[in-house]
Scaffold this motif. Structure first.
Motif, PDB file in Angstrom:
ATOM      1  N   GLY A   1      40.489  39.388  48.489  1.00 19.17           N
ATOM      2  CA  GLY A   1      40.517  39.601  49.922  1.00 19.17           C
ATOM      3  C   GLY A   1      40.567  38.269  50.656  1.00 19.17           C
TER       4      GLY A   1
ATOM      5  N   ALA B   1      46.245  44.652  50.287  1.00 21.46           N
ATOM      6  CA  ALA B   1      45.819  45.157  48.995  1.00 21.46           C
ATOM      7  C   ALA B   1      44.290  45.210  48.895  1.00 21.46           C
ATOM      8  CB  ALA B   1      46.404  44.292  47.901  1.00 21.46           C
ATOM      9  N   VAL B   2      43.641  44.077  49.239  1.00 24.06           N
ATOM     10  CA  VAL B   2      42.185  44.002  49.233  1.00 24.06           C
ATOM     11  C   VAL B   2      41.762  43.548  50.622  1.00 24.06           C
ATOM     12  CG1 VAL B   2      40.134  42.994  48.193  1.00 24.06           C
ATOM     13  CG2 VAL B   2      42.192  43.363  46.796  1.00 24.06           C
TER      14      VAL B   2
ATOM     15  N   SER C   1      39.653  42.543  43.171  1.00 27.59           N
ATOM     16  CA  SER C   1      39.787  43.678  42.269  1.00 27.59           C
ATOM     17  C   SER C   1      40.773  43.338  41.172  1.00 27.59           C
ATOM     18  CB  SER C   1      40.235  44.937  43.020  1.00 27.59           C
ATOM     19  OG  SER C   1      41.594  44.838  43.395  1.00 27.59           O
TER      20      SER C   1
ATOM     21  N   MET D   1      36.001  45.906  40.532  1.00 24.79           N
ATOM     22  CA  MET D   1      35.877  45.142  41.775  1.00 24.79           C
ATOM     23  C   MET D   1      34.768  44.115  41.627  1.00 24.79           C
ATOM     24  SD  MET D   1      36.546  47.995  44.734  1.00 24.79           S
ATOM     25  CE  MET D   1      36.753  46.767  46.045  1.00 24.79           C
TER      26      MET D   1
ATOM     27  N   GLN E   1      39.966  48.334  48.351  1.00 24.24           N
ATOM     28  CA  GLN E   1      41.241  47.971  47.716  1.00 24.24           C
ATOM     29  C   GLN E   1      42.087  49.224  47.541  1.00 24.24           C
ATOM     30  OE1 GLN E   1      42.104  48.810  44.311  1.00 24.24           O
ATOM     31  NE2 GLN E   1      40.123  49.455  43.468  1.00 24.24           N
ATOM     32  N   ASN E   2      43.398  49.053  47.779  1.00 18.28           N
ATOM     33  CA  ASN E   2      44.321  50.183  47.664  1.00 18.28           C
ATOM     34  C   ASN E   2      45.292  50.004  46.502  1.00 18.28           C
ATOM     35  OD1 ASN E   2      46.059  48.229  48.574  1.00 18.28           O
ATOM     36  ND2 ASN E   2      46.537  49.217  50.527  1.00 18.28           N
TER      37      ASN E   2
ATOM     38  N   CYS F   1      34.302  46.123  51.624  1.00 21.90           N
ATOM     39  CA  CYS F   1      35.531  45.784  50.905  1.00 21.90           C
ATOM     40  C   CYS F   1      36.205  47.051  50.422  1.00 21.90           C
ATOM     41  CB  CYS F   1      35.224  44.872  49.726  1.00 21.90           C
ATOM     42  SG  CYS F   1      36.706  44.431  48.783  1.00 21.90           S
TER      43      CYS F   1
END
Lengths: 111, 112
Positions: free
Chosen positions: A103, A3-4, A93, A32, A25-26, A23
């Motif tokens: 993360g 994800a992160v 995020s 963020m 994120q999806n 970094c």
């Protein structure tokens, strides 16, 4: 599917160098963050971006410059690294109605 | 200002013991409260949360109740396992999706 995600996971560098941590994120989040975790595990916010705009800058030295090319990415560039910059840096995020997702961290060691 | 205070660690327990990690907060307004867990060498994962007074967050056998009258959010688990060994962080946020203010973390070590 992470994800992160942050890169690199480990970074060892000499004093005075310039380095970047990336970094991504999806999760489709608008906000963020960068957090710093010191040697005693204490976590403190450094920066926050919302939709590519800086909204929090917690009295971090000018040598630290975040950059958000789009809302899925928030990179951290550090100039003239000092011994005291050694720490673990976490990207995170969130969205207005969710908790923060973190993360895996980047362990920066300045020698 | 806004702050979070956790009990000092490290905490060492035997497997199946009862766990309490105390957390109190100071905040202007009505914060959301969180417990995050950091396993060795990993990032932070949300363990549980509560967004208003008297809410109880729970996950994986852990529980915490948002107590406005005592400004507390103590973490409890009835029977800890070796795999629960980690650092636990209490945190608050003054708005949904806003920045987190963390306590200093409490390291838990569970022995077999």
């Amino acid at each position: 599917d992470t994800a992160v995600s942050q890169t690199p996971k480990y970074l060892v560098t000499q004093m005075g160098n310039d380095k970047s941590i990336k970094c991504e994120q999806n999760l489709g989040h608008d906000t963020m963050y960068w957090y710093k975790q010191d040697s005693k595990k204490f976590l403190k916010i450094m920066f926050s971006y919302n939709n590519k705009e800086l909204i929090i800058n917690e009295t971090v030295p000018n040598r630290f410059s975040p950059k958000s090319p789009d809302k899925a990415h928030l990179n951290l560039h550090i100039n003239s690294l000092e011994l005291g910059d050694s720490a673990v840096y976490f990207c995170a995020s969130s969205q207005a109605d969710t908790e923060a997702f973190f993360g895996q961290g980047t362990r920066l060691t300045v020698v | 200002g806004n702050s979070v205070t956790q009990m000092e660690g490290p905490v060492t327990l035997s497997e199946e013991a009862f766990l309490t990690i105390n957390c109190t907060y100071t905040a202007t307004g009505y914060p959301s409260l969180f417990w995050y867990v950091q396993y060795p060498g990993e990032g932070l994962q949300l363990l549980l949360k509560a967004t208003k007074a008297d809410d109880k967050g729970s996950n994986k056998g852990f529980e915490a109740t948002y107590r406005k009258e005592t400004t507390s959010f103590h973490l409890e688990k009835g029977s800890v396992q070796v795999s629960d060994s980690a650092v636990y962080f209490c945190a608050l946020s003054l708005k949904q999706g806003g920045k987190l203010i963390f306590g200093q973390g409490t390291e838990l070590s569970v022995k077999p």
